[in-house]
Write a protein that holds these residues in place. Structure first.
Motif, PDB file in Angstrom:
ATOM      1  N   ARG A  91     -18.784  18.918  12.175  1.00 21.43           N
ATOM      2  CA  ARG A  91     -18.528  18.762  13.541  1.00 21.43           C
ATOM      3  C   ARG A  91     -19.597  18.610  14.473  1.00 21.43           C
ATOM      4  NH1 ARG A  91     -14.165  21.885  11.481  1.00 21.43           N
ATOM      5  NH2 ARG A  91     -12.309  20.928  11.295  1.00 21.43           N
ATOM      6  N   LEU A  92     -19.742  17.721  15.385  1.00 23.01           N
ATOM      7  CA  LEU A  92     -20.741  17.901  16.256  1.00 23.01           C
ATOM      8  C   LEU A  92     -20.185  17.607  17.875  1.00 23.01           C
ATOM      9  CD1 LEU A  92     -23.054  14.871  14.678  1.00 23.01           C
ATOM     10  CD2 LEU A  92     -23.228  17.457  14.443  1.00 23.01           C
ATOM     11  N   LEU A  93     -20.554  18.429  18.460  1.00 29.23           N
ATOM     12  CA  LEU A  93     -20.574  18.696  19.889  1.00 29.23           C
ATOM     13  C   LEU A  93     -21.605  18.463  20.644  1.00 29.23           C
ATOM     14  CD1 LEU A  93     -18.419  19.015  22.335  1.00 29.23           C
ATOM     15  CD2 LEU A  93     -18.834  21.715  21.969  1.00 29.23           C
ATOM     16  N   LEU A  94     -21.697  17.334  21.285  1.00 28.28           N
ATOM     17  CA  LEU A  94     -22.931  17.105  22.707  1.00 28.28           C
ATOM     18  C   LEU A  94     -22.095  17.624  23.721  1.00 28.28           C
ATOM     19  CD1 LEU A  94     -23.189  14.972  20.228  1.00 28.28           C
ATOM     20  CD2 LEU A  94     -24.301  13.594  21.911  1.00 28.28           C
ATOM     21  N   THR A  95     -22.856  18.662  24.236  1.00 34.68           N
ATOM     22  CA  THR A  95     -22.612  19.269  25.465  1.00 34.68           C
ATOM     23  C   THR A  95     -23.770  19.847  26.348  1.00 34.68           C
ATOM     24  OG1 THR A  95     -21.218  21.213  26.271  1.00 34.68           O
ATOM     25  CG2 THR A  95     -22.571  21.631  24.510  1.00 34.68           C
ATOM     26  N   THR A  96     -23.498  20.294  27.369  1.00 40.43           N
ATOM     27  CA  THR A  96     -24.361  20.709  28.385  1.00 40.43           C
ATOM     28  C   THR A  96     -24.034  22.107  28.882  1.00 40.43           C
ATOM     29  OG1 THR A  96     -24.859  18.664  29.260  1.00 40.43           O
ATOM     30  CG2 THR A  96     -25.597  20.436  30.668  1.00 40.43           C
ATOM     31  N   ILE A  97     -25.276  23.134  28.753  1.00 39.49           N
ATOM     32  CA  ILE A  97     -25.049  24.613  29.162  1.00 39.49           C
ATOM     33  C   ILE A  97     -25.441  24.525  30.521  1.00 39.49           C
ATOM     34  CG2 ILE A  97     -25.670  26.833  28.746  1.00 39.49           C
ATOM     35  CD1 ILE A  97     -26.076  26.266  25.707  1.00 39.49           C
ATOM     36  N   PRO A  98     -24.732  25.154  31.358  1.00 41.49           N
ATOM     37  CA  PRO A  98     -25.137  25.302  32.834  1.00 41.49           C
ATOM     38  C   PRO A  98     -26.375  26.068  32.975  1.00 41.49           C
ATOM     39  CG  PRO A  98     -22.807  25.916  32.454  1.00 41.49           C
ATOM     40  CD  PRO A  98     -23.217  25.569  31.455  1.00 41.49           C
ATOM     41  N   TYR A  99     -27.047  25.623  33.801  1.00 42.00           N
ATOM     42  CA  TYR A  99     -28.477  26.265  34.366  1.00 42.00           C
ATOM     43  C   TYR A  99     -29.398  26.041  33.026  1.00 42.00           C
ATOM     44  CZ  TYR A  99     -25.630  28.116  37.806  1.00 42.00           C
ATOM     45  OH  TYR A  99     -24.757  28.514  39.017  1.00 42.00           O
ATOM     46  N   VAL A 112     -30.029  45.467  28.112  1.00 42.28           N
ATOM     47  CA  VAL A 112     -28.455  45.690  27.671  1.00 42.28           C
ATOM     48  C   VAL A 112     -28.175  47.185  28.095  1.00 42.28           C
ATOM     49  CG1 VAL A 112     -26.716  45.645  26.099  1.00 42.28           C
ATOM     50  CG2 VAL A 112     -28.646  43.967  25.871  1.00 42.28           C
ATOM     51  N   LEU A 113     -27.648  47.567  29.088  1.00 41.49           N
ATOM     52  CA  LEU A 113     -27.428  48.671  29.791  1.00 41.49           C
ATOM     53  C   LEU A 113     -25.987  49.206  29.572  1.00 41.49           C
ATOM     54  CD1 LEU A 113     -29.603  48.749  33.020  1.00 41.49           C
ATOM     55  CD2 LEU A 113     -30.261  49.374  30.848  1.00 41.49           C
ATOM     56  N   THR A 114     -25.162  48.370  29.768  1.00 38.30           N
ATOM     57  CA  THR A 114     -23.675  48.663  29.542  1.00 38.30           C
ATOM     58  C   THR A 114     -22.997  47.527  28.432  1.00 38.30           C
ATOM     59  OG1 THR A 114     -22.879  46.790  31.219  1.00 38.30           O
ATOM     60  CG2 THR A 114     -23.469  49.344  31.918  1.00 38.30           C
ATOM     61  N   ARG A 115     -21.865  47.900  28.000  1.00 32.91           N
ATOM     62  CA  ARG A 115     -21.186  47.063  27.159  1.00 32.91           C
ATOM     63  C   ARG A 115     -20.676  45.824  27.675  1.00 32.91           C
ATOM     64  NH1 ARG A 115     -20.092  48.999  22.169  1.00 32.91           N
ATOM     65  NH2 ARG A 115     -20.165  51.062  21.842  1.00 32.91           N
ATOM     66  N   ASP A 116     -20.756  45.584  28.662  1.00 26.70           N
ATOM     67  CA  ASP A 116     -20.352  44.037  29.341  1.00 26.70           C
ATOM     68  C   ASP A 116     -21.558  43.215  28.879  1.00 26.70           C
ATOM     69  OD1 ASP A 116     -17.892  45.227  30.209  1.00 26.70           O
ATOM     70  OD2 ASP A 116     -18.516  45.830  32.259  1.00 26.70           O
ATOM     71  N   ASP A 117     -22.786  43.785  28.857  1.00 25.93           N
ATOM     72  CA  ASP A 117     -24.012  42.971  28.775  1.00 25.93           C
ATOM     73  C   ASP A 117     -24.025  42.506  27.318  1.00 25.93           C
ATOM     74  OD1 ASP A 117     -25.049  43.412  31.280  1.00 25.93           O
ATOM     75  OD2 ASP A 117     -26.073  45.221  30.616  1.00 25.93           O
ATOM     76  N   LEU A 118     -23.240  42.802  26.372  1.00 26.71           N
ATOM     77  CA  LEU A 118     -22.948  42.399  25.061  1.00 26.71           C
ATOM     78  C   LEU A 118     -22.412  41.090  25.224  1.00 26.71           C
ATOM     79  CD1 LEU A 118     -21.838  45.488  23.037  1.00 26.71           C
ATOM     80  CD2 LEU A 118     -24.180  44.494  23.156  1.00 26.71           C
ATOM     81  N   ASP A 119     -21.630  40.750  25.942  1.00 26.75           N
ATOM     82  CA  ASP A 119     -20.971  39.236  26.218  1.00 26.75           C
ATOM     83  C   ASP A 119     -22.077  38.215  26.723  1.00 26.75           C
ATOM     84  OD1 ASP A 119     -18.502  40.365  25.249  1.00 26.75           O
ATOM     85  OD2 ASP A 119     -17.476  40.563  27.147  1.00 26.75           O
ATOM     86  N   ARG A 120     -23.113  38.446  27.207  1.00 25.22           N
ATOM     87  CA  ARG A 120     -24.135  37.472  27.349  1.00 25.22           C
ATOM     88  C   ARG A 120     -24.200  36.430  26.371  1.00 25.22           C
ATOM     89  NH1 ARG A 120     -27.524  39.093  32.099  1.00 25.22           N
ATOM     90  NH2 ARG A 120     -26.878  41.103  32.913  1.00 25.22           N
ATOM     91  N   ALA A 140     -31.200  32.855  27.671  1.00 23.25           N
ATOM     92  CA  ALA A 140     -30.344  33.830  27.715  1.00 23.25           C
ATOM     93  C   ALA A 140     -29.637  34.089  28.774  1.00 23.25           C
ATOM     94  CB  ALA A 140     -31.318  35.145  27.469  1.00 23.25           C
ATOM     95  N   GLU A 141     -28.334  34.033  29.056  1.00 24.19           N
ATOM     96  CA  GLU A 141     -27.603  33.974  30.127  1.00 24.19           C
ATOM     97  C   GLU A 141     -27.608  35.131  31.134  1.00 24.19           C
ATOM     98  OE1 GLU A 141     -22.506  34.052  31.397  1.00 24.19           O
ATOM     99  OE2 GLU A 141     -23.261  34.381  29.181  1.00 24.19           O
ATOM    100  N   PHE A 142     -27.942  34.882  32.454  1.00 23.82           N
ATOM    101  CA  PHE A 142     -27.803  35.714  33.284  1.00 23.82           C
ATOM    102  C   PHE A 142     -26.393  35.951  34.249  1.00 23.82           C
ATOM    103  CE2 PHE A 142     -29.390  31.590  35.065  1.00 23.82           C
ATOM    104  CZ  PHE A 142     -28.506  31.304  35.949  1.00 23.82           C
ATOM    105  N   VAL A 143     -26.335  36.815  34.732  1.00 23.84           N
ATOM    106  CA  VAL A 143     -24.965  37.106  35.539  1.00 23.84           C
ATOM    107  C   VAL A 143     -24.984  37.077  37.016  1.00 23.84           C
ATOM    108  CG1 VAL A 143     -23.304  38.923  36.079  1.00 23.84           C
ATOM    109  CG2 VAL A 143     -24.210  38.983  33.892  1.00 23.84           C
ATOM    110  N   GLY A 144     -24.420  36.135  37.510  1.00 20.83           N
ATOM    111  CA  GLY A 144     -24.397  35.654  38.992  1.00 20.83           C
ATOM    112  C   GLY A 144     -25.405  34.668  39.501  1.00 20.83           C
ATOM    113  N   SER A 145     -26.684  35.097  39.448  1.00 18.17           N
ATOM    114  CA  SER A 145     -27.884  34.311  39.802  1.00 18.17           C
ATOM    115  C   SER A 145     -29.076  34.722  39.078  1.00 18.17           C
ATOM    116  CB  SER A 145     -28.010  34.184  41.100  1.00 18.17           C
ATOM    117  OG  SER A 145     -28.631  35.164  41.698  1.00 18.17           O
TER     118      SER A 145
END
Length: 510
Positions: free
Chosen positions: A55-63, A101-109, A224-229
């Motif tokens: 399966r091939l998915l052509l997509t754009t990742i924001p930023y 990675v300081l908290t567990r929420d950062d594992l979802d990046r 690598a994803e950032f949070v907010g900006s």
């Protein structure tokens, strides 16, 4: 008339469009249809040599940019494989992404790892070499590490106990971060029904040690994803120029293509009277590496900065251990006074100013309570943006493992302020204080005065001269004793009465 669908739609819109399709259209149908977001192609399975589906998915990742997500599965043997490739061109510069990675929420990046990207976790001395591309999260990356390293552990325990113990320490660190599937309390073999998925690591209440994930991609196609900006204090991106070896690995330069001619190098024996040659000449001095002790050379180049003075740029690169060091020193006489430079930074244009920070210079930004003592970062000749980037990297990498690890809120707030200053999001004041007056900040209005910059010359105190070793320094009449130095920093007068001398004892009478 309906318009033609976008070739690389955003990944969020693809998910929404797929969920709206009927269930029967979400099943596998080997076809190529431009109206469907996911393309499906019959492919040969490398394990059982039967026909599977890719399966091939052509997509754009924001930023970020356009990517191709590929997923293969064979219904005959159950083999599956996922991969991601960049659909864009190789970037002019390489990129390094750092996530703390300081908290567990950062594992979802989310993480986009191209096939030319090197992933490292310095806290456990782990480096993952370039391989297949991936679109995953930090939690998924940790799970892959456990799977890949844990597969051959029973064999290593017998054949190589030292390697087994080292890898077992890495696995223990990773297992404390993500849950073990075998210990999933929700799964029960004896209970009929669908098998429940393991609990996400970000939802656990167990304590977790902070760590750093770094992605180094010379092609610039990882992310690598950032949070907010991009002002996220836990996230940082740095670009760099590729070396010739990296260009060869990326296929941009042929291996047999001749390298550019190196600059003229003059050995130490050919210098004679010292560094009084042309500015274009580069001098080399043999020495030893301070890291591994092997012989290595230090390259020195004299450069004249307009409206300032001559400086010496020194560069050391060890071929044995990879140690690198760059430093800048003054090539002129010691100034009789110190210098304090104050700059009001108002916009990003001020970040492009050239700056020479000597090893005796202190740097401070009162708005964020940042104070760097003399000697921090050594001597640097770069731009204002470059020196702030180096300060940010040094603090974010070293402070995270120190006292601030237990005070994450204060650490994050300070890094957020520093990042806002680094991006010139609001005006701030930069102060350079150099007792030797060997530092420099570019005047954009030269030779006219700069309205945003003030330069103050001041007399050094006795304590500053003592710390710099100037009180005991004597450069003339070396055979005589050095003049005594008063507490106020001034030398004793030459007309002062000489110190009393002891008269010779009279000769004994016969």
């Amino acid at each position: 008339m309906s318009s033609k669908p976008e070739l690389f739609p955003a990944i969020g819109s693809v998910v929404e469009q797929t969920q709206k399709l009927p269930v029967e259209q979400q099943t596998v149908e080997v076809t190529l249809d431009e109206d469907r977001p996911v393309q499906e192609i019959e492919s040969l399975c490398m394990r059982c040599e039967q026909q599977g589906v890719t399966r091939l998915l052509l997509t754009t990742i924001p930023y970020f940019r356009e990517v191709i997500v590929m997923s293969f599965r064979c219904e005959h043997c159950g083999f599956s494989n996922n991969e991601v490739q960049s659909a864009g061109t190789i970037r002019p510069e390489g990129a390094v992404y750092t996530v703390h990675v300081l908290t567990r929420d950062d594992l979802d990046r989310q993480i986009v790892k191209s096939n030319t990207c090197t992933v490292s976790i310095p806290d456990i001395e782990l480096t993952i070499p370039p391989g297949r591309g991936q679109l995953t999260t930090i939690e998924g990356l940790i799970r892959d590490i456990i799977t890949d390293l844990g597969a051959d552990q029973p064999l290593r325990r017998v054949q190589n106990p030292a390697a087994y113990e080292k890898i077992e320490g890495i696995l223990k660190f990773c297992r404390e971060i993500v849950p073990d599937d075998d210990e999933n309390e929700d799964a029960d073999e004896n209970t009929p029904g669908p098998v429940k998925t393991p609990k996400k690591a970000s939802e656990l209440d167990h304590p977790m040690k902070p760590f750093t994930v770094r992605l180094d991609d010379p092609a610039g196609n990882s992310f690598a994803e950032f949070v907010g900006s991009m002002a996220d204090p836990k996230w940082n991106m740095r670009t760099y120029h590729r070396t010739r070896e990296q260009n060869i690995e990326l296929g941009l330069v042929a291996p047999d293509e001749p390298a550019p001619e190196p600059p003229k190098v003059i050995e130490e024996e050919q210098i004679g009277g010292g560094l009084e040659g042309e500015n274009e000449e580069i001098f080399t001095f043999p020495g030893t590496c301070s890291s591994c002790g092997h012989p290595c050379n230090t390259l020195i180049k004299k450069v004249n900065i307009p409206y300032f003075k001559d400086i010496l740029i020194m560069s050391t690169n060890c071929e044995h251990c990879g140690y690198r060091d760059n430093e800048v020193k003054s090539g002129s006489a010691i100034s009789p006074q110190g210098k304090r430079i104050t700059l009001k930074v108002e916009d990003r244009e001020d970040l492009s100013r050239d700056i020479l920070k000597s090893e005796s210079c202190g740097l401070s930004i009162p708005e964020i309570e940042l104070v760097l003592q003399a000697g921090t970062l050594g001597g640097r000749f770069t731009t204002l943006e470059g020196i702030l980037e180096q300060v940010y990297e040094e603090l974010s990498e070293k402070v995270i493992a120190g006292d601030s690890a237990g005070n994450n809120d204060a650490f994050e707030k300070f890094l957020k302020k520093l990042k806002a200053v680094k991006n010139a999001e609001h005006p701030f004041t930069l102060i350079l204080d150099d007792p030797l007056a060997n530092s420099y900040l570019q005047n954009l209005y030269a030779p006219d005065p700069d309205p945003n910059m003030t330069i103050e010359m001041y007399d050094r105190t006795w304590e500053q001269n003592e710390e710099l070793g100037l009180n005991d320094m004597k450069v003339e009449n070396y055979g005589e004793d050095a003049q005594p130095v008063a507490k106020d920093g001034g030398a004793a007068s030459k007309d002062a009465a000489p110190s009393p001398t002891k008269e010779p004892a009279p000769a004994p009478s016969s």
